[in-house]
Design a protein around this motif. Sequence first.
Motif, PDB file in Angstrom:
ATOM      1  N   ASP A 110       0.841   4.431  -2.672  1.00 43.41           N
ATOM      2  CA  ASP A 110       0.575   5.815  -2.269  1.00 43.41           C
ATOM      3  C   ASP A 110       1.756   6.754  -2.505  1.00 43.41           C
ATOM      4  O   ASP A 110       1.577   7.977  -2.517  1.00 43.41           O
ATOM      5  CB  ASP A 110       0.193   5.852  -0.787  1.00 43.41           C
ATOM      6  N   ASP A 119       0.832  -1.204   0.000  1.00 47.26           N
ATOM      7  CA  ASP A 119       0.000   0.000   0.000  1.00 47.26           C
ATOM      8  C   ASP A 119       0.865   1.251   0.000  1.00 47.26           C
ATOM      9  O   ASP A 119       0.542   2.248  -0.659  1.00 47.26           O
ATOM     10  CB  ASP A 119      -0.915   0.005   1.229  1.00 47.26           C
ATOM     11  N   ASN A 178      -5.330  -5.665  -4.064  1.00 40.98           N
ATOM     12  CA  ASN A 178      -4.479  -5.912  -2.895  1.00 40.98           C
ATOM     13  C   ASN A 178      -4.940  -7.182  -2.182  1.00 40.98           C
ATOM     14  O   ASN A 178      -5.936  -7.791  -2.542  1.00 40.98           O
ATOM     15  CB  ASN A 178      -4.556  -4.727  -1.935  1.00 40.98           C
ATOM     16  N   ARG A 180      -7.609  -0.946  -3.890  1.00 39.21           N
ATOM     17  CA  ARG A 180      -7.214  -1.831  -2.781  1.00 39.21           C
ATOM     18  C   ARG A 180      -8.077  -3.092  -2.763  1.00 39.21           C
ATOM     19  O   ARG A 180      -7.570  -4.207  -2.619  1.00 39.21           O
ATOM     20  CB  ARG A 180      -7.331  -1.071  -1.464  1.00 39.21           C
TER      21      ARG A 180
END
Length: 517
Positions: free
Chosen positions: A230, A226, A250, A246
Motif C-alpha cells: 500500500d 500489506d 498474500n 491480496r
Amino acid sequence: MIRKKLPIGIQTFREIREEGYYYVDKSGHAVRLANEGKYYFLSRPRRFGKSLFLDTLKNLFEGQQELFKGLAAETCWDWSRKSPVIFISFAEGVVHSREALNAKITEQLDVNQEVLGLHTTQPLLSARFSELIRLTRAKYGLRVVVLVDEYDKPMLDNITNPDIASEMRDGLRDLYSVIKGQDANVQFAMLTGVSKFSKVNLFSGLNNLTDITLDERYSDICGYTDADVDTVFAPELPGLDRELIREWYNGYNWLGTSVYNPFGLLQLFDTRKFKPHWFETGTPDFLIQLLQKRQQFTPDLSRMVASETLLSTFDVNTIPVEALMFQAGYLTIDSVGQMPGRLTLTLKYPNLEVQASLNNCLLHSLTGSLSVPESHQDRLYDLLKNQDFAGLKNLFHAFYASIANDWYRKNELSGYEGYYVSIFYSYFAALGLHIQLEDPTNFGCIDMTVLFHGQVFLFEFKVVKGRSRGGALKQIKERNYAQKYQHRGEPIHLIGVEFSKTTRNIVRFEVETMQVL
C-alpha cells in the motif's frame, strides 16, 4: 542488496530515488540479528528473497553505509565496524555427484580467496575452509562473518535419489562443521535454505544454530507485507483489483505478519496479469509423486495439522508430507494451538495462486491425463455461474468416464476411498474458488461449501459399493446445513453426490435449491 531492482517496464517509485529501484527496508531485521546473536538458520521457500537478505547482511557487515541511506540501519549501526565476509552460495547450477559437489565447493572457496586476497594450501575442502577463516582473521584482525545461501540445494536437487542426496548431505556436513570448529574466529554466521534437515544428520557439527524460521519477530524477514504494497508499491496499484492482489498472492505466514511472495508480486506489476507467476517457476513433480504414492486425500491438504517440530525438520530418507509442503511454500500456517512445551499448527494454502495451481497439477496426477482436466475447467466455471446443474452432472459424468481403464489398471490410487472425492474437490479448487471443507454447523460438518457469484453451494459426498440410496442429499436436509448461510440472503443449492467404486463414476447427483426469502 537491500534495493530490489524492478523488472523492465515497471515505473519508478519516486524521482528522488535511483531510477529503477523500490526500497523495501529489511535492514532493521539485519541489525537486530547482528546485535543479538551469533549463529542463525532461516528456512523460506524458493524465490522468497533469502539471497537478497544475505546480501543485505553482507553489505551491513562490510560497512557499505551509502547503500543504507534513509533506511533503518543508517542510524543504528556502527559504520566504523567493517568486518570481512565469506559468502558461499549453492543457488546457481545443479550437482548430481559427490565429485560435482566438491568442484562447486572448490569454486566457492576460490572466489572468496580471491576477494579476500588470500592463498590457501590445504588439500581437503574442510581443512581449506578452516584455513580460509583463520587466514582471514589474521589478515584483517577481525573475526569473520560467514554467510551460506541455499545451503541445502545440492540435497534437494537429488531428493528423488536418496543415495545421492545422502552423499550430498555428508559432503555438506563436513563443510558446515568447520564453522563451529572455528568458533573463536567467527563473529557471526547465517545459513539459509528451503528445508530444515535434521541436526543429527546434517548439523551435528553445527548444533548451536538459532532457528528463526518460526520466530514471529522475523515472519516478514523475507517477502512484502500489506503495508509495503500500500505504500512502497502504491504507484503500481491503479488498474488492479487490490483485494484480488491480496487473495491471489498474500498469505504466507511464519507465526507473525503475513507476507506476499516477492517474485509473484513483482511479476504481476510487470505483466499486469493475475497468473501463477511463482508456481510456474518450479513444477513440484516430486511432491505430486509423493502425494500419489501415499494416497493423499487431497481435500485434507488445506487443513493439515502438524507439530512445530515436525514442520521444522526432515531427512532425505524420511519426508513427512506436511514438512515438505510447508517448507516448499505450498502450505502455510493458518492457526496455532498451544499446550505446555508444544505448538500444534493447522496449515492451509497460502493463497489462490497456490491452491489453484497445485490442484491443477493434482488433477493431472489423479486422472493420468494432461489434457482432459484442462478441457473441462472453463466449462465448469460457466455451469456454476449459470446454476446449470444438469450440465454440471453431465460434465462430471463425462469426465470420470474419460479416465482410461489402463490408468486404473496401472495405479493403486483409485482403490482408496477418497479418490473420487479428491478429483471432484480438486476441480473446484483449481478454479481458484473460495472453498470451505468440513464446514462446521450446529448439526455436523458440510463436506464442501463453495461461495461463488452470489450463490451458496453445499456439497455432501458418498462413496457406495452397491446401489445408491440418496443418502448424500438426505443428510444435508436432515441436518439442516443450509441454516448457517440463510442470513446471506443468497440462493442456497443443496447438492448430494454419490460415487460408485464398481462403475467408477457418479451414480447419483441430486440438487435442491432454497430460494431467497
